[in-house]
Design a protein around this motif. Structure first.
Motif, mmCIF file in Angstrom:
data_model
loop_
_atom_site.group_PDB
_atom_site.id
_atom_site.type_symbol
_atom_site.label_atom_id
_atom_site.label_comp_id
_atom_site.label_asym_id
_atom_site.label_seq_id
_atom_site.Cartn_x
_atom_site.Cartn_y
_atom_site.Cartn_z
ATOM 1 N N TRP A 60 0.847 -1.195 0.000
ATOM 2 C CA TRP A 60 0.000 0.000 0.000
ATOM 3 C C TRP A 60 0.880 1.242 0.000
ATOM 4 O O TRP A 60 1.983 1.237 0.559
ATOM 5 C CB TRP A 60 -0.897 0.052 1.243
ATOM 6 C CG TRP A 60 -2.056 -0.898 1.227
ATOM 7 C CD1 TRP A 60 -2.034 -2.227 1.546
ATOM 8 C CD2 TRP A 60 -3.411 -0.596 0.893
ATOM 9 N NE1 TRP A 60 -3.290 -2.775 1.431
ATOM 10 C CE2 TRP A 60 -4.167 -1.788 1.032
ATOM 11 C CE3 TRP A 60 -4.067 0.563 0.493
ATOM 12 C CZ2 TRP A 60 -5.523 -1.852 0.786
ATOM 13 C CZ3 TRP A 60 -5.426 0.508 0.251
ATOM 14 C CH2 TRP A 60 -6.144 -0.687 0.394
ATOM 15 N N SER A 61 0.370 2.300 -0.595
ATOM 16 C CA SER A 61 1.059 3.589 -0.542
ATOM 17 C C SER A 61 0.594 4.362 0.687
ATOM 18 O O SER A 61 -0.244 3.896 1.459
ATOM 19 C CB SER A 61 0.770 4.386 -1.815
ATOM 20 O OG SER A 61 -0.594 4.804 -1.825
ATOM 21 N N SER A 62 1.125 5.568 0.857
ATOM 22 C CA SER A 62 0.752 6.434 1.975
ATOM 23 C C SER A 62 0.362 7.810 1.449
ATOM 24 O O SER A 62 0.859 8.253 0.417
ATOM 25 C CB SER A 62 1.924 6.575 2.953
ATOM 26 O OG SER A 62 1.657 7.557 3.929
ATOM 27 N N VAL A 63 -0.533 8.475 2.173
ATOM 28 C CA VAL A 63 -0.857 9.875 1.861
ATOM 29 C C VAL A 63 -0.396 10.803 2.982
ATOM 30 O O VAL A 63 -0.654 12.004 2.937
ATOM 31 C CB VAL A 63 -2.377 10.062 1.623
ATOM 32 C CG1 VAL A 63 -2.821 9.320 0.385
ATOM 33 C CG2 VAL A 63 -3.181 9.614 2.843
ATOM 34 N N LEU A 64 0.283 10.244 3.975
ATOM 35 C CA LEU A 64 0.683 11.024 5.150
ATOM 36 C C LEU A 64 2.192 11.138 5.296
ATOM 37 O O LEU A 64 2.685 11.500 6.365
ATOM 38 C CB LEU A 64 0.087 10.403 6.422
ATOM 39 C CG LEU A 64 -1.434 10.481 6.553
ATOM 40 C CD1 LEU A 64 -1.904 9.756 7.806
ATOM 41 C CD2 LEU A 64 -1.906 11.930 6.577
ATOM 42 N N THR A 65 2.946 10.808 4.251
ATOM 43 C CA THR A 65 4.393 10.974 4.278
ATOM 44 C C THR A 65 4.790 12.120 3.359
ATOM 45 O O THR A 65 4.085 12.421 2.390
ATOM 46 C CB THR A 65 5.108 9.686 3.814
ATOM 47 O OG1 THR A 65 4.668 9.377 2.480
ATOM 48 C CG2 THR A 65 4.783 8.531 4.735
#
Length: 673
Positions: A110-115
């Motif tokens: 999964w990717s992140s939207v909070l980094t």
């Protein structure tokens, strides 16, 4: 007035095909794995934006849902139960070497939207791989919560109740994620911020703040007083303070977390501080305390200009609030320029002290110092808010009786219904006084009272407060509450937020308490009956908000009562609490493989936990019932067997059995202090 954190649902994921990796022992299991892969594929295609399906076809496939957000929520709700079932069965063989090998072969990414990299990564998103199904469950639930928040924002202009409900549902989901799911992930593998318990806890507090913001908007729309609006916005601030406290933990759990989230929390917190102080100032001005109002506005603006958020969409809302306060300050200074100078330069004048009876002369000097010394702005605002809150309270004042105020008179009305009197305050609890209890499906279950068959709404004395523990019909009985609301539309109501959709159309003065939150009913002598919500049973998915129990404290603080009608409680929450009186079921009610109402040893454990002196057993299953469900319910234990267990664990406690319709009086010992 709200600002939002956009893009939380912009997560990406790589394909997972369960049947290609997990060995199926039979054709049925193979079909289940294929169905699981199919449900996940639908989510992958949607969030990765790789679908070739037209909007019309997508709407048809979803049963007519027009919102892309709602369509994605539907896909997740079809996938999550199957995924949780798989996680459960895999967890049974968690240490099996072959199972570990299979799970690692799934390559869950999964990717992140909070980094920070999620913003500046030019070659596409960075993917995190954690070889554990709890990672898949955690990221999927995080996405589900983000979409619930998006849907809440979509409907906020058309349906405030639904919007607040969605935000609260998301808050419960994130809390479940933090407390139950993510703690099972191995700590030795690199994971995104979304897969850490602390970030989920932060998201839970943010969602609670958003739900309160929607409630504040509804109160503004309904023309509530400035004092109440100030309190509602201050409640938002308190949720965001909790989120900021958790941020310190988050930065230790995950080094690679974007400061954009911190900027959002700080900006949102300061925004609602501004709005709270604006309403507080307006309330004080209406009460003739314009000098204090001007002081509040000056301090609030000085503090706000230090914390302007960086993101443009947030800044515009923030600056609008500052401009509004600046205009209000100029207006107040212009209206009362002479009085302002007199009040704040000639503090010893009797006129000033007498115009603000809640302030002593010493308070005037303290407040003046805080207003003119901006080094302590935040401290001054907090001090001032607490000091003047008594001036703007809109709680109902209840005349205290001539008799002692530390006496509980408890009248059992059968089922889950009670009438309590404490300090002259009459509290009606979970009433069923009109018709039978049938949940709208009488062929399945239909129950009537055995003894108080003719006790009706007309037989009630004057009621000061309605207390509701749960949102289901055996506690929030609409056949009773609708006619009650017609007679008493302004009745003070304290309840679980789960019942908001039911109670909002009926009553105008409703306080929704989350577990841990409290409210007070003021008496004319200055004392109050305090009510604090506790965590009760969860009636739905495990991430759903629990229903409520309550701790009720008498005006002098010498007696405290605990009530929860299913004998379901959170031991961690109650371990530092104490209650002299415990009202609880003691006889268990069981369905096949399911406990409807607990009791017996659980009731003893509850009584011991709270160090109870008096236990009042309720027989909420002792009704004249019929229907299919009625034939399946079994009782386990008796009051006598409960007494026997209690005598061994808490020998000093007394069991006081109530008689329906007859007040049971319990007073504080004469030597209480």
């Amino acid at each position: 007035m709200m600002i939002s954190f956009p893009g939380l649902s912009k997560l990406k994921t790589k394909p997972v095909v369960y049947q290609d990796v997990l060995l199926a022992s039979d054709p049925g299991t193979l079909e289940q794995l294929k169905e699981l892969s199919s449900k996940r594929k639908a989510i992958e295609v949607s969030i990765n934006e790789s679908s070739s399906v037209t909007e019309a076809i997508a709407r048809e496939m979803s049963g007519g849902l027009t919102s892309r957000c709602e369509q994605d929520i539907q896909k997740l709700e079809r996938y999550l139960p199957l995924l949780e079932n798989l996680v459960y069965h895999v967890n049974l063989n968690r240490k099996n070497g072959r199972m570990i090998f299979w799970i690692s072969g799934l390559n869950v990414r999964w990717s992140s939207v909070l980094t920070p990299s999620s913003i500046f990564h030019l070659q596409g998103p960075k993917f995190y791989q954690v070889n554990d199904l709890y990672f898949e469950l955690g990221m999927t639930l995080f996405l589900y919560g983000a979409l619930l928040c998006e849907q809440a924002l979509e409907v906020v202009t058309s349906d405030l109740v639904q919007s607040a409900t969605l935000f609260r549902k998301a808050a419960g989901l994130y809390n479940y994620l933090a407390q139950e799911v993510l703690i099972s992930l191995p700590s030795d593998q690199l994971r995104p911020p979304e897969a850490t318990p602390s970030v989920s806890s932060i998201m839970s507090f943010i969602c609670l703040a958003d739900a309160q913001a929607v409630a504040a908007r509804k109160a503004e729309k309904n023309g509530k007083t400035e004092g109440l609006l100030a309190k509602l916005h201050w409640g938002i601030v308190e949720f965001l303070v909790e989120a900021l406290n958790m941020w310190q933990v988050a930065t230790k759990e995950c080094k690679d977390i974007s400061s954009r989230l911190l900027d959002f929390i700080l900006g949102c917190k300061t925004l609602h501080e501004l709005v709270s102080y604006k309403y507080l100032a307006e309330s004080l001005k209406n009460d003739g305390k314009i000098g204090i109002a001007v002081g509040i506005l000056r301090l609030a603006l000085a503090n706000a200009k230090k914390n302007v958020p960086k993101e443009e969409s947030w800044t515009s809302v923030y600056k609008h609030a500052i401009d509004e306060l600046t205009g209000l300050l100029r207006k107040y200074e212009h209206e009362n320029e002479f009085v302002w100078r007199e009040k704040w330069t000639v503090l010893g004048e009797k006129a000033f002290v007498s115009s603000s009876p809640a302030f002593s002369l010493l308070d005037c000097y303290v407040l003046s110092w805080k207003i003119h010394n901006f080094d302590g702005v935040k401290e001054g605002l907090d001090w001032l808010y607490k000091k003047v809150s008594a001036l703007v309270s809109e709680e109902k004042i209840v005349e205290s009786s001539d008799s002692g105020t530390d006496i509980f008179k408890l009248t059992y009305l059968e089922g889950n219904s009670w009438l309590w009197e404490v300090g002259g305050v009459r509290i009606l609890v979970d009433p069923i006084l009109v018709g039978n209890l049938d949940f709208g499906i009488p062929w399945l279950y239909d129950a009537a009272k055995k003894f108080l068959k003719n006790f009706k709404l007309d037989d009630l004395p004057e009621i000061d407060c309605l207390l509701i523990t749960q949102s289901l019909d055996d506690h929030c009985h609409l056949n009773t509450l609708k006619p009650l609301s017609q007679r008493l539309p302004n009745l003070r109501v304290i309840t679980t937020p789960n019942a908001e959709a039911l109670l909002d159309p009926l009553f105008s003065n409703v306080t929704y308490l989350e577990p841990g939150q409290g409210s007070e009913i003021q008496l004319s002598n200055g004392s109050s009956v305090k009510i604090q919500a506790t965590a009760g049973p969860v009636l739905g998915p495990p991430w759903q908000r629990p229903e409520n129990g309550y701790l009720v404290t008498s005006p002098e603080g010498q007696l405290r009562l605990y009530y929860e009608p299913h004998c379901v409680y959170n031991e961690n929450f109650l371990e530092k609490k104490q209650a002299d009186i415990v009202i609880t079921p003691v006889i268990k009610q069981l369905l096949p493989n399911f406990t409807l109402v607990s009791g017996q040893e659980d009731a003893v454990r509850l009584s011991k936990l709270l160090q109870a002196k008096f236990i009042v057993p309720m027989k909420n299953g002792d009704l004249d019932s019929k229907g299919l469900l009625s034939s399946l319910i079994e009782s386990q234990g008796t009051i006598e067997s409960f007494k026997e267990i209690l005598s061994k664990e808490l020998p000093e406690a007394k069991v006081l059995e109530p008689t329906p319709g007859v007040p049971l009086e319990i007073s504080a010992p004469a030597n209480s202090s």
